[in-house]
Design a protein around this motif. Sequence first.
Motif, mmCIF file in Angstrom:
data_model
loop_
_atom_site.group_PDB
_atom_site.id
_atom_site.type_symbol
_atom_site.label_atom_id
_atom_site.label_comp_id
_atom_site.label_asym_id
_atom_site.label_seq_id
_atom_site.Cartn_x
_atom_site.Cartn_y
_atom_site.Cartn_z
ATOM 1 N N ASN A 7 26.438 -27.742 -0.958
ATOM 2 C CA ASN A 7 25.560 -28.924 -0.949
ATOM 3 C C ASN A 7 25.529 -29.600 -2.322
ATOM 4 O OD1 ASN A 7 24.073 -30.506 0.874
ATOM 5 N ND2 ASN A 7 22.116 -29.695 0.133
ATOM 6 N N THR A 8 26.706 -29.733 -2.894
ATOM 7 C CA THR A 8 26.861 -30.234 -4.261
ATOM 8 C C THR A 8 27.967 -31.284 -4.311
ATOM 9 O OG1 THR A 8 26.108 -28.132 -5.209
ATOM 10 C CG2 THR A 8 27.401 -29.571 -6.645
ATOM 11 N N VAL A 9 27.738 -32.318 -5.095
ATOM 12 C CA VAL A 9 28.737 -33.354 -5.334
ATOM 13 C C VAL A 9 29.164 -33.266 -6.792
ATOM 14 C CG1 VAL A 9 29.166 -35.833 -5.395
ATOM 15 C CG2 VAL A 9 27.852 -34.827 -3.507
ATOM 16 N N TYR A 10 30.461 -33.417 -7.011
ATOM 17 C CA TYR A 10 31.026 -33.283 -8.350
ATOM 18 C C TYR A 10 31.634 -34.598 -8.813
ATOM 19 C CZ TYR A 10 30.774 -28.340 -7.112
ATOM 20 O OH TYR A 10 30.337 -27.104 -6.709
ATOM 21 N N ALA A 16 23.602 -30.961 -7.773
ATOM 22 C CA ALA A 16 23.156 -29.997 -6.776
ATOM 23 C C ALA A 16 21.957 -30.555 -6.018
ATOM 24 C CB ALA A 16 22.783 -28.684 -7.445
ATOM 25 N N ALA A 17 22.068 -30.570 -4.703
ATOM 26 C CA ALA A 17 21.021 -31.150 -3.860
ATOM 27 C C ALA A 17 20.201 -30.066 -3.178
ATOM 28 C CB ALA A 17 21.648 -32.062 -2.806
ATOM 29 N N SER A 18 18.933 -30.381 -2.953
ATOM 30 C CA SER A 18 18.060 -29.505 -2.177
ATOM 31 C C SER A 18 17.132 -30.378 -1.355
ATOM 32 C CB SER A 18 17.266 -28.564 -3.085
ATOM 33 O OG SER A 18 16.499 -29.290 -4.010
ATOM 34 N N GLY A 19 16.704 -29.838 -0.219
ATOM 35 C CA GLY A 19 15.779 -30.563 0.641
ATOM 36 C C GLY A 19 16.439 -31.516 1.625
ATOM 37 N N PHE A 20 17.751 -31.635 1.555
ATOM 38 C CA PHE A 20 18.486 -32.477 2.506
ATOM 39 C C PHE A 20 19.955 -32.052 2.468
ATOM 40 C CE2 PHE A 20 21.049 -35.434 -0.084
ATOM 41 C CZ PHE A 20 20.535 -35.167 -1.349
ATOM 42 N N THR A 21 20.726 -32.523 3.440
ATOM 43 C CA THR A 21 22.145 -32.178 3.534
ATOM 44 C C THR A 21 22.974 -33.361 3.042
ATOM 45 O OG1 THR A 21 21.687 -30.772 5.440
ATOM 46 C CG2 THR A 21 23.973 -31.423 5.086
ATOM 47 N N THR A 22 23.718 -33.141 1.965
ATOM 48 C CA THR A 22 24.405 -34.266 1.317
ATOM 49 C C THR A 22 25.435 -34.935 2.210
ATOM 50 O OG1 THR A 22 26.191 -32.946 0.336
ATOM 51 C CG2 THR A 22 24.141 -33.161 -0.941
ATOM 52 N N ILE A 23 26.060 -34.202 3.126
ATOM 53 C CA ILE A 23 27.130 -34.782 3.944
ATOM 54 C C ILE A 23 26.616 -35.937 4.789
ATOM 55 C CG2 ILE A 23 26.881 -33.271 5.941
ATOM 56 C CD1 ILE A 23 30.211 -34.322 4.252
ATOM 57 N N ASN A 24 25.320 -35.998 5.020
ATOM 58 C CA ASN A 24 24.737 -37.046 5.860
ATOM 59 C C ASN A 24 24.375 -38.313 5.087
ATOM 60 O OD1 ASN A 24 24.854 -35.396 8.154
ATOM 61 N ND2 ASN A 24 22.883 -34.458 7.651
ATOM 62 N N TYR A 25 24.632 -38.309 3.788
ATOM 63 C CA TYR A 25 24.237 -39.436 2.941
ATOM 64 C C TYR A 25 25.374 -39.802 1.986
ATOM 65 C CZ TYR A 25 19.579 -38.268 4.543
ATOM 66 O OH TYR A 25 18.484 -38.018 5.330
ATOM 67 N N VAL A 28 24.276 -41.420 -20.356
ATOM 68 C CA VAL A 28 23.585 -40.477 -19.492
ATOM 69 C C VAL A 28 24.056 -40.738 -18.067
ATOM 70 C CG1 VAL A 28 21.374 -39.646 -18.625
ATOM 71 C CG2 VAL A 28 21.574 -40.392 -21.010
ATOM 72 N N TYR A 29 24.486 -39.690 -17.402
ATOM 73 C CA TYR A 29 25.020 -39.791 -16.048
ATOM 74 C C TYR A 29 23.970 -39.277 -15.051
ATOM 75 C CZ TYR A 29 29.649 -40.971 -17.759
ATOM 76 O OH TYR A 29 30.726 -41.609 -18.343
ATOM 77 N N TYR A 30 23.746 -40.075 -14.020
ATOM 78 C CA TYR A 30 22.769 -39.748 -12.983
ATOM 79 C C TYR A 30 23.466 -39.711 -11.620
ATOM 80 C CZ TYR A 30 19.455 -41.485 -16.513
ATOM 81 O OH TYR A 30 18.747 -41.701 -17.665
ATOM 82 N N CYS A 31 23.046 -38.788 -10.771
ATOM 83 C CA CYS A 31 23.473 -38.870 -9.376
ATOM 84 C C CYS A 31 22.294 -39.365 -8.541
ATOM 85 C CB CYS A 31 24.016 -37.547 -8.855
ATOM 86 S SG CYS A 31 22.860 -36.164 -8.822
ATOM 87 N N ALA A 32 22.637 -39.976 -7.417
ATOM 88 C CA ALA A 32 21.612 -40.587 -6.578
ATOM 89 C C ALA A 32 21.986 -40.449 -5.115
ATOM 90 C CB ALA A 32 21.453 -42.067 -6.940
ATOM 91 N N LYS A 33 20.977 -40.307 -4.274
ATOM 92 C CA LYS A 33 21.137 -40.169 -2.824
ATOM 93 C C LYS A 33 20.818 -41.510 -2.161
ATOM 94 C CE LYS A 33 18.285 -38.489 0.954
ATOM 95 N NZ LYS A 33 17.669 -39.817 1.051
#
Length: 127
Positions: A77-80, A23-32, A93-98
């Motif tokens: 605004n979430t990636v699965y 779950a992302a906040s502070g930016f729009t995931t579709i742009n990254y 351990v799984y991490y997501c990154a922008k």
Amino acid sequence: QVQLVESGGGLVQPGGSLRLSCAASGFTTINYAIAWFRQAPGKERERVSCISSNDRVTDYADSVKGRFTISRDSVKNTVYLHMSNLKPEDTAVYYCAKSRPTRAYYCSADGRSYDTWGQGTQVTVSS
């Protein structure tokens, strides 16, 4: 504030399934580009999957092709990361990154291409 929060990890038996959320906040995931990495004890960090900006490109590590699927819900605004047929070697351990803005259009396997990371969620595959 730009932030990523992972959830959905847990203990699952071999052959089972899990869905991880980023779950992302502070930016729009579709742009990254958003990537999932994992790191097991004593092993190097591995990029598992990635989805580029505007969902143009998805990419997977050979070790998870055919078993994992990455997707994005732009409204939430979430990636699965949908994980099926899980194996003990998927334990990590799984991490997501922008991605950095200049790396949004493709999926890089280099961790230096990403500027924001979540705190991680533990996935354990064991009987």
